[in-house]
Design an enzyme around this catalytic site. Structure first.
Site, PDB file in Angstrom:
ATOM      1  N   ARG A   1      -8.730   0.576  -9.593  1.00  0.00           N
ATOM      2  CA  ARG A   1      -8.278  -0.568  -8.807  1.00  0.00           C
ATOM      3  C   ARG A   1      -9.358  -1.127  -7.887  1.00  0.00           C
ATOM      4  O   ARG A   1      -9.271  -2.289  -7.478  1.00  0.00           O
ATOM      5  CB  ARG A   1      -7.051  -0.180  -8.004  1.00  0.00           C
ATOM      6  CG  ARG A   1      -5.871   0.053  -8.930  1.00  0.00           C
ATOM      7  CD  ARG A   1      -4.571   0.015  -8.213  1.00  0.00           C
ATOM      8  NE  ARG A   1      -3.490  -0.160  -9.157  1.00  0.00           N
ATOM      9  CZ  ARG A   1      -2.294  -0.602  -8.821  1.00  0.00           C
ATOM     10  NH1 ARG A   1      -2.035  -0.916  -7.584  1.00  0.00           N
ATOM     11  NH2 ARG A   1      -1.353  -0.733  -9.729  1.00  0.00           N
TER      12      ARG A   1
ATOM     13  N   ASP B   1       6.388  -5.025   4.363  1.00  0.00           N
ATOM     14  CA  ASP B   1       5.518  -4.307   3.437  1.00  0.00           C
ATOM     15  C   ASP B   1       4.108  -4.342   4.019  1.00  0.00           C
ATOM     16  O   ASP B   1       3.784  -5.217   4.828  1.00  0.00           O
ATOM     17  CB  ASP B   1       5.524  -4.976   2.049  1.00  0.00           C
ATOM     18  CG  ASP B   1       5.076  -4.024   0.945  1.00  0.00           C
ATOM     19  OD1 ASP B   1       5.939  -3.501   0.224  1.00  0.00           O
ATOM     20  OD2 ASP B   1       3.845  -3.789   0.825  1.00  0.00           O
TER      21      ASP B   1
HETATM   22  C1  LIG Z   1       7.177   0.894  -5.435  1.00  0.00           C
HETATM   23  S1  LIG Z   1       7.359  -0.341  -4.205  1.00  0.00           S
HETATM   24  C2  LIG Z   1       9.060  -0.169  -3.784  1.00  0.00           C
HETATM   25  C3  LIG Z   1       9.771  -1.492  -3.726  1.00  0.00           C
HETATM   26  C4  LIG Z   1      11.272  -1.412  -3.469  1.00  0.00           C
HETATM   27  N1  LIG Z   1      11.562  -0.691  -2.239  1.00  0.00           N
HETATM   28  C5  LIG Z   1      11.982  -0.773  -4.629  1.00  0.00           C
HETATM   29  O1  LIG Z   1      12.379   0.407  -4.530  1.00  0.00           O
HETATM   30  O2  LIG Z   1      12.166  -1.406  -5.662  1.00  0.00           O
HETATM   31  C6  LIG Z   1       6.532   0.470  -2.827  1.00  0.00           C
HETATM   32  C7  LIG Z   1       6.043  -0.522  -1.756  1.00  0.00           C
HETATM   33  O3  LIG Z   1       5.653   0.241  -0.606  1.00  0.00           O
HETATM   34  C8  LIG Z   1       4.576  -0.437   0.022  1.00  0.00           C
HETATM   35  N2  LIG Z   1       3.870   0.494   0.918  1.00  0.00           N
HETATM   36  C9  LIG Z   1       3.065   1.538   0.592  1.00  0.00           C
HETATM   37  N3  LIG Z   1       2.605   2.139   1.699  1.00  0.00           N
HETATM   38  C10 LIG Z   1       3.125   1.465   2.764  1.00  0.00           C
HETATM   39  C11 LIG Z   1       3.013   1.601   4.176  1.00  0.00           C
HETATM   40  N4  LIG Z   1       2.267   2.549   4.755  1.00  0.00           N
HETATM   41  N5  LIG Z   1       3.693   0.732   4.953  1.00  0.00           N
HETATM   42  C12 LIG Z   1       4.459  -0.247   4.401  1.00  0.00           C
HETATM   43  N6  LIG Z   1       4.601  -0.436   3.082  1.00  0.00           N
HETATM   44  C13 LIG Z   1       3.940   0.421   2.261  1.00  0.00           C
HETATM   45  C14 LIG Z   1       3.739  -0.939  -1.146  1.00  0.00           C
HETATM   46  O4  LIG Z   1       2.910  -2.014  -0.794  1.00  0.00           O
HETATM   47  C15 LIG Z   1       4.802  -1.307  -2.181  1.00  0.00           C
HETATM   48  O5  LIG Z   1       5.069  -2.685  -2.190  1.00  0.00           O
END
Ligand SMILES: C[S@@+](CC[C@H](N)C(=O)[O-])C[C@H]1O[C@@H](n2cnc3c(N)ncnc32)[C@H](O)[C@@H]1O
Length: 298
Positions: free
Chosen positions: A57, A168
């Site tokens: 990435r 996010d």
């Molecule tokens: C796999 S997605 C989950 C989306 C949704 N909650 C679902 O279950 O369908 C995980 C999200 O967590 C966010 N993320 C990862 N680390 C984070 C952090 N420290 N603070 C806020 N968001 C975070 C990522 O950018 C990503 O968009």
């Protein structure tokens, strides 16, 4: 063709299938340095076996910046004037943003049929409900909740103040969330009835109903930043699904304690189906329903 982000998220993918075309390789020492700063900033924990994710990435980014190697990139990221911007750029690239409308439907139906009616009853006097989708990615989760609230309240919705906040760490996904325009992949499990009722198709894209869109707002928030989260106040329901898996126990505990502070006394916390609060020693009790993956405050 399977979207790239799905290939990345699938644990069944072998590292070789994700090897980047870039000639810039990441050494073990560079991987260690990078994952340390990522953990310090965002609590995201890259296991030894996930080096290929960071390499695939970020190597293109190293090339875009016209650096010869990851040492120069790490220097650029951690010192000098562009640190904040580069961290943002990096989080936009390294986070896994897989999501879709009505993801894990049995859990969402539990929310709609068991939790929501009780909350609506309990908030009858104030007629206010605040819901937080705390790792919202491109917005499908927050908008799903808005659809569910609309269905539950019916015409009563006109008298209620509903606030659904999506947050996010990635600015890129938040911009997509604000646009509320989705490819077929995001809506692939929806019934024709829901599609017709809440979306307008335009070629390969589906535009969300403006009324549903207007129930949600999106803001950037790093879940590591408890102080910054405080400004959003208290919520009746918090969804934190499919992000705890990227954290270690210390970070999970800190995030869950933050939710404890920001959840109403009779509120409810939902986590992902492959996540658990076991062994974290936090003040939450699991709801005894197998499909719920939900917790109330002790
Ligand atoms: C796999 S997605 C989950 C989306 C949704 N909650 C679902 O279950 O369908 C995980 C999200 O967590 C966010 N993320 C990862 N680390 C984070 C952090 N420290 N603070 C806020 N968001 C975070 C990522 O950018 C990503 O968009």
């Amino acid at each position: 063709m399977i979207p790239f982000h799905i290939l990345i998220e699938s644990d069944s993918m072998t590292p070789t299938s994700l090897t980047s075309a870039s000639k810039i390789k990441m050494s073990d020492a560079q991987f260690d340095q990078l994952r340390k700063v990522i953990y310090q900033r965002a609590g995201i924990h890259f296991l030894d076996s996930k080096k290929y994710v960071l390499e695939s990435r970020l190597s293109r980014r190293v090339e875009e910046l016209e650096f010869d190697n990851f040492d120069q990139y790490i220097m650029y990221l951690t010192t000098g004037p562009y640190q904040m911007d580069e961290f943002q750029e990096m989080f936009n690239r390294i986070t896994i943003n897989e999501t879709s409308f009505f993801r894990n439907e049995p859990q969402l139906l539990y929310f709609e049929q068991e939790i929501l009616p009780k909350l609506i009853e309990a908030r009858q006097a104030k007629k206010t409900l605040r819901i937080w989708s705390s790792a919202s990615s491109t917005g499908e989760e927050a908008y799903t909740l808005a659809i569910q609230l609309t269905r539950s309240l019916g015409v009563r919705a006109l008298d209620w103040k509903i606030e659904i906040l999506g947050t996010d760490i990635s600015e890129k996904v938040l911009l997509q969330a604000q646009e509320a325009k989705y490819p077929h992949y995001s809506v692939r499990t929806l019934s024709p009835m829901i599609l017709q009722r809440y979306f307008k198709q335009d070629g390969n894209f589906y535009h969300l109903d403006p009324a549903i869109k207007s129930m949600c707002r999106f803001e950037k928030l790093n879940l590591k930043d408890r102080l910054s989260a405080k400004r959003f106040g208290t919520f009746d329901v918090i969804f934190c699904r499919n992000v705890l898996i990227y954290f270690d126990d210390d970070m999970r505990k800190s995030v869950i304690n933050m939710f404890h502070d920001q959840l109403a006394k009779d509120g409810c916390l939902f986590i992902g189906h492959s996540e658990s609060l076991r062994n974290l020693n936090v003040k939450f009790e699991q709801i005894a329903a197998p499909q719920a993956f939900a917790y109330t405050k002790l």
